[in-house]
Design an enzyme around this catalytic site. Structure first.
Site, PDB file in Angstrom:
ATOM      1  N   ASN A   1     -22.310 -14.221  33.919  1.00 29.82           N
ATOM      2  CA  ASN A   1     -21.714 -14.276  32.370  1.00 29.82           C
ATOM      3  C   ASN A   1     -20.232 -14.564  31.971  1.00 29.82           C
ATOM      4  O   ASN A   1     -19.652 -14.436  32.679  1.00 29.82           O
ATOM      5  CB  ASN A   1     -21.811 -11.859  32.665  1.00 29.82           C
ATOM      6  CG  ASN A   1     -23.032 -11.993  32.685  1.00 29.82           C
ATOM      7  OD1 ASN A   1     -23.707 -11.126  32.220  1.00 29.82           O
ATOM      8  ND2 ASN A   1     -22.760 -11.195  34.451  1.00 29.82           N
ATOM      9  N   GLU A   2     -20.861 -15.588  31.578  1.00 25.53           N
ATOM     10  CA  GLU A   2     -19.890 -16.379  31.026  1.00 25.53           C
ATOM     11  C   GLU A   2     -19.485 -16.300  30.075  1.00 25.53           C
ATOM     12  O   GLU A   2     -19.391 -15.259  29.281  1.00 25.53           O
ATOM     13  CB  GLU A   2     -20.520 -18.158  31.057  1.00 25.53           C
ATOM     14  CG  GLU A   2     -21.464 -18.994  32.317  1.00 25.53           C
ATOM     15  CD  GLU A   2     -20.447 -19.652  33.202  1.00 25.53           C
ATOM     16  OE1 GLU A   2     -19.535 -19.379  33.020  1.00 25.53           O
ATOM     17  OE2 GLU A   2     -21.434 -20.190  33.802  1.00 25.53           O
ATOM     18  N   SER A   3     -18.222 -16.831  29.851  1.00 26.94           N
ATOM     19  CA  SER A   3     -17.361 -16.778  28.393  1.00 26.94           C
ATOM     20  C   SER A   3     -18.508 -17.065  26.936  1.00 26.94           C
ATOM     21  O   SER A   3     -19.527 -17.716  27.062  1.00 26.94           O
ATOM     22  CB  SER A   3     -16.638 -18.274  27.754  1.00 26.94           C
ATOM     23  OG  SER A   3     -15.693 -17.893  28.663  1.00 26.94           O
TER      24      SER A   3
ATOM     25  N   SER B   1     -20.204 -13.760  26.986  1.00 25.64           N
ATOM     26  CA  SER B   1     -21.061 -12.655  27.084  1.00 25.64           C
ATOM     27  C   SER B   1     -20.593 -11.288  26.531  1.00 25.64           C
ATOM     28  O   SER B   1     -19.660 -11.119  25.639  1.00 25.64           O
ATOM     29  CB  SER B   1     -21.256 -12.215  28.809  1.00 25.64           C
ATOM     30  OG  SER B   1     -21.895 -13.708  29.231  1.00 25.64           O
TER      31      SER B   1
END
Length: 642
Positions: A166-168, A170
C-alpha cells in the site's frame, strides 16, 4: 507485554509518539521477543482448541523473526498445526517457483521448516490472468473473514511508509487489489533483480482496510535506513502519504524497533525536549550542535535566547551562559580536525584525535567490498601511507556479485583472445568461456552464477582492488584478500556470520598486530554485507582484546558512500585539499567494473566517486557553517571502544 526492551516510551513521552514503540538493542533480540508473543498466542489458541490466524510479511525485516520461530518449533516443540496464515502481498506477474517469489521466500524462511498444514497457507497468486485478479482479491478477503479475521498481523515498513504494498496515496478503506509500485519501492527491490529495468512494476497487496481490521498489529523495523520514516509514522500526523501512519488509529498496535531504527525518535534523538536530562559531555555536544544547525548559526553566535527558546534553559542553568558553552563545544569540534590521522610525531597529542606515539604505526584497514576503502576513506588511506605508517588493507569479501554479466564475459573472452594472439594453447580457458556464455543465455534475472563465472567476477574485483592499493603505494605483501565464507553464496542472500569468518579476522589481526584498525561502520541495514563484516571485526576484537598488543590498538569507524556520521558523533575529521580530492577520484576510477551503471545502484543515480566527493564536501561545508576552518572536503571517523 514487551518486557525485554532497552527503551519503551513512558506516558509522558507519548505526547510525541502516537503509537506504542519498543526499542531493542538489536534486531535479533527484538525478533526473539516478537516470536515469544506469537508463540504465546498460538499456545493460547491451542488451549482453547481454536485456530490462530497470522498475517505475515516478507522482506528483510521478518527474516530473523522467522528464524526464531523455526528454532522454537525445532527446539521447544512449538506446533503450527492450528495456524492459518495469510501473506500480505506478491509481485505481479511472478511465478511461484521464481527465486524472487514470496511463495519461495516463505517456504525457505519458514514453512518448509515447521509443521504447518499446507492447506492453511495463503499467499496471493502472482500468475493470474489480469481479468481474474479482482475476483481473486475478493475471495482472499472472504477467506480471511471465514477464518475469523487476522489475530496478529506482522508488518514491515517501506522507505516511503508503505505497509504491504500500500504505497503513498493509498486510502484507509483500500481493499486487496493490484497496485502500481512506487519508484522508490522498486529501487529498494532492484538489487534483488539486478537492476531497476528488471524489477516488477506491479503487485497484489492486502488492503489497508483489512490490515486495520487485524485484532493486533506488530510492525518491525531494523536499521538506520528506516529511522526517518519511523518518525513520520509515529510522531507526525496521520496522512495517506505515509500509509503506516494509519496505524495511529489502530487499537492494539506495537512498533518493534532496533536502536538504529529508533534513533530519530524525539525521546532518543532530542531527549532534552521530552524530560529533564543529565547533561553529559556527549549530550551537550549533540544538543548545541543540533541547535546551531537548526538555526543556521555558527556555534559562537548562539545566544542565551537561542537556548531558552529551544527547550535548553536547564542547560544554561547548570553549565553557565551561552558564551561559555559555545566556546567549550567549538573547541571540542576544532580538536577533531587533523591532517595527521596516524598521529603527529613530536606534537602535543593531549587534544588531538590520535596518539603521537608510536610515530610509525601499523595500520589495518578493513574494506567490506573491494572498493569501500578508497570510496570511504581514500584520502586518509593515502595520507597514512605517505606519512610513513605501515598500512595494510584487508578486502573482506570478493564482491563478485556486483560485477555485471557482460563485464565478466568480456574478460573471459579477453583471456581466450590473448591465448590465441600469443599462440598459447589452453583448451580449458575456451571451455570456461563457452560454459559461461551458454549459462548466461538461460540465466534467470538475479539467479546464482555457476562457480566459474563467480570466480571470473571475483578475479575482476581483486585486480581492481590491487590496482587501487598500488595507486596508493602499497606493496602486494600489505594487500590481503580474505574472501570471508559468509559472502560466498553467489546470491544476494548471504549466510549468517560464522566461526570461520571470525577466525580469519582474528588471524589477520594477530598477524599484523596493528596500532590502528579502520572498519566500515555502516548500520543502515543490519543484514547487509557492511554490517556483517563489522560484526566480524567486533567479535574478533572481543575475543582477543585481552592480548598484550591489543592494549595499544585503537578502532576507528568510517562510513560508506551513502551516509556520514552525525556531526556530534565525529571524533576525527581528516581534511583534504582540492588536489587530494582529485587523487581520491583517480583511485576510485581503478574500479572500472563499478563505473558507468553498477549492478546495485540503489536509489542514488550518482556514480560512487560522485557520491563520495559530495559527501566529503558536505562534511567540510558543515564544519565551515559551524564557524570552523573551510576545507575542500573532509573524511570523518568515530573512535569505537571495544
Amino acid at each position: 507485554m514487551f518486557t525485554s526492551t532497552i527503551d519503551t516510551a513512558t506516558e509522558f513521552e507519548k505526547r510525541f509518539e502516537k503509537i506504542n514503540t519498543h526499542v531493542f538493542d538489536n534486531s535479533a533480540n527484538a525478533s526473539k521477543a516478537v516470536a515469544q508473543q506469537i508463540a504465546a498466542l498460538i499456545k493460547e489458541k491451542q488451549s482453547q482448541n481454536k485456530i490462530c490466524v497470522l498475517g505475515l510479511a516478507t522482506g528483510s525485516s521478518p527474516k530473523s523473526l522467522y528464524a526464531e520461530l523455526v528454532r522454537l518449533h525445532r527446539e521447544e516443540q512449538l506446533s503450527f498445526k492450528n495456524v492459518i496464515t495469510f501473506n500480505l502481498d506478491e509481485y505481479y506477474p511472478m511465478k511461484a517457483e521464481s527465486i524472487h517469489s514470496y511463495v519461495r521466500f516463505m517456504n525457505e524462511q519458514l514453512f518448509d521448516h515447521i509443521d504447518i498444514l499446507r492447506e492453511n497457507i495463503h499467499i496471493p497468486v502472482g500468475m493470474l490472468a489480469k481479468n481474474d485478479i479482482a475476483d481473486f482479491c475478493n475471495q482472499y478477503e472472504d477467506q480471511i473473514e471465514k477464518a475469523g479475521g487476522i489475530d496478529l498481523q506482522i508488518l514491515g515498513i517501506g522507505g516511503n511508509g508503505h505497509i504491504g504494498f500500500n504505497e503513498s496515496g493509498s486510502l484507509q478503506n483500500s481493499k486487496t487489489r493490484l497496485v502500481a509500485l512506487d519508484h522508490s519501492t522498486r529501487i529498494a527491490a532492484s538489487k534483488e533483480f539486478e537492476g531497476l529495468k528488471n524489477t516488477p512494476r506491479t503487485a497484489i497487496t492486502l488492503g489497508v482496510h483489512k490490515i486495520m481490521e487485524a485484532k493486533r498489529v506488530i510492525l518491525l523495523a531494523w536499521g538506520e535506513g528506516k529511522s526517518a520514516i519511523i518518525v513520520k509514522a509515529v510522531e507526525e500526523g496521520l496522512t495517506n502519504l505515509v500509509p503506516a501512519s494509519f496505524l495511529q488509529e489502530h487499537q492494539h498496535v506495537d512498533f518493534v524497533l532496533d536502536k538504529e531504527a529508533a534513533s530519530k525518535l524525539t525521546r532518543i534523538n532530542k531527549p532534552w525536549l521530552v524530560e529533564e536530562v543529565i547533561w553529559t559531555d556527549k549530550l551537550i555536544s549533540k544538543a548545541v550542535l543540533d541547535l546551531a544547525i537548526s538555526l543556521e548559526k555558527p556555534i559562537l553566535m548562539l545566544t542565551d535566547a537561542d537556548y531558552i527558546e529551544n527547550g535548553m534553559s536547564d542547560l544554561l542553568a547548570q553549565m553557565g551562559p551561552a558564551y561559555d558553552i559555545n566556546i567549550r563545544i567549538f573547541n571540542k569540534l576544532q580538536n577533531t580536525i587533523t591532517g595527521w590521522p596516524g598521529g603527529k610525531p613530536g606534537a602535543d597529542d593531549s587534544k588531538r584525535p590520535e596518539r603521537a606515539l608510536p610515530a610509525k604505526k601499523r595500520v589495518l584497514i578493513f574494506s567490506p567490498h573491494p572498493d569501500d576503502d578508497i570510496i570511504s576513506m581514500g584520502g586518509t588511506f593515502k595520507r597514512l601511507h605517505e606519512q610513513g605508517h605501515e598500512v595494510h588493507v584487508a578486502y573482506q569479501t570478493s564482491g563478485n556479485i556486483a560485477v555485471a554479466d557482460d563485464e565478466a564475459i568480456r574478460f573471459a573472452k579477453f583471456i581466450t583472445d590473448y591465448n590465441e594472439a600469443f599462440g598459447i594453447s589452453c583448451d580449458e580457458a575456451q571451455s570456461i568461456y563457452n560454459k559461461s556464455f551458454d549459462f548466461l543465455k538461460t540465466k534467470e534475472i538475479g539467479g546464482i552464477d555457476i562457480p566459474e563465472l563467480r570466480k571470473i567476477k571475483g578475479i575482476i574485483r581483486r585486480g581492481e582492488a590491487r590496482a587501487t592499493s598500488h595507486f596508493v603505494g602499497l606493496p602486494d605483501s600489505q594487500i590481503h584478500f580474505m574472501n570471508l565464507p559468509f559472502y560466498e553464496t553467489g546470491a544476494i542472500e548471504k549466510n549468517p556470520l560464522g566461526a570461520e569468518d571470525i577466525a580469519l579476522t582474528i588471524d589477520l589481526i594477530e598477524q599484523i598486530k596493528p596500532h590502528q584498525i579502520y572498519a566500515a561502520g555502516d548500520l543502515a541495514d543490519p543484514h547487509g554485507t557492511h554490517k556483517v563484516c563489522l560484526d566480524a571485526v567486533f567479535e574478533a576484537l572481543k575475543q582477543i582484546k585481552h592480548k598484550d598488543f591489543m592494549k595499544d590498538c585503537w578502532l576507528w569507524l568510517y562510513r560508506g558512500a551513502w551516509q556520514e556520521w552525525g556531526i556530534d558523533e565525529i571524533d576525527m575529521a581528516v581534511p583534504m585539499g582540492p588536489d587530494q580530492v582529485i587523487e581520491k577520484r583517480f583511485g576510485i576510477f581503478k574500479h572500472q567494473s563499478q563505473k558507468d551503471g553498477v549492478v546495485f545502484q540503489g536509489s542514488d543515480s550518482r556514480e560512487f566517486w560522485q557520491r563520495a566527493e559530495d559527501r566529503n564536501r558536505e562534511t567540510a561545508e558543515l564544519y565551515d557553517k559551524l564557524g570552523l576552518a573551510h576545507y575542500a572536503a573532509m573524511e570523518a571517523f568515530v573512535k569505537w571502544e571495544y
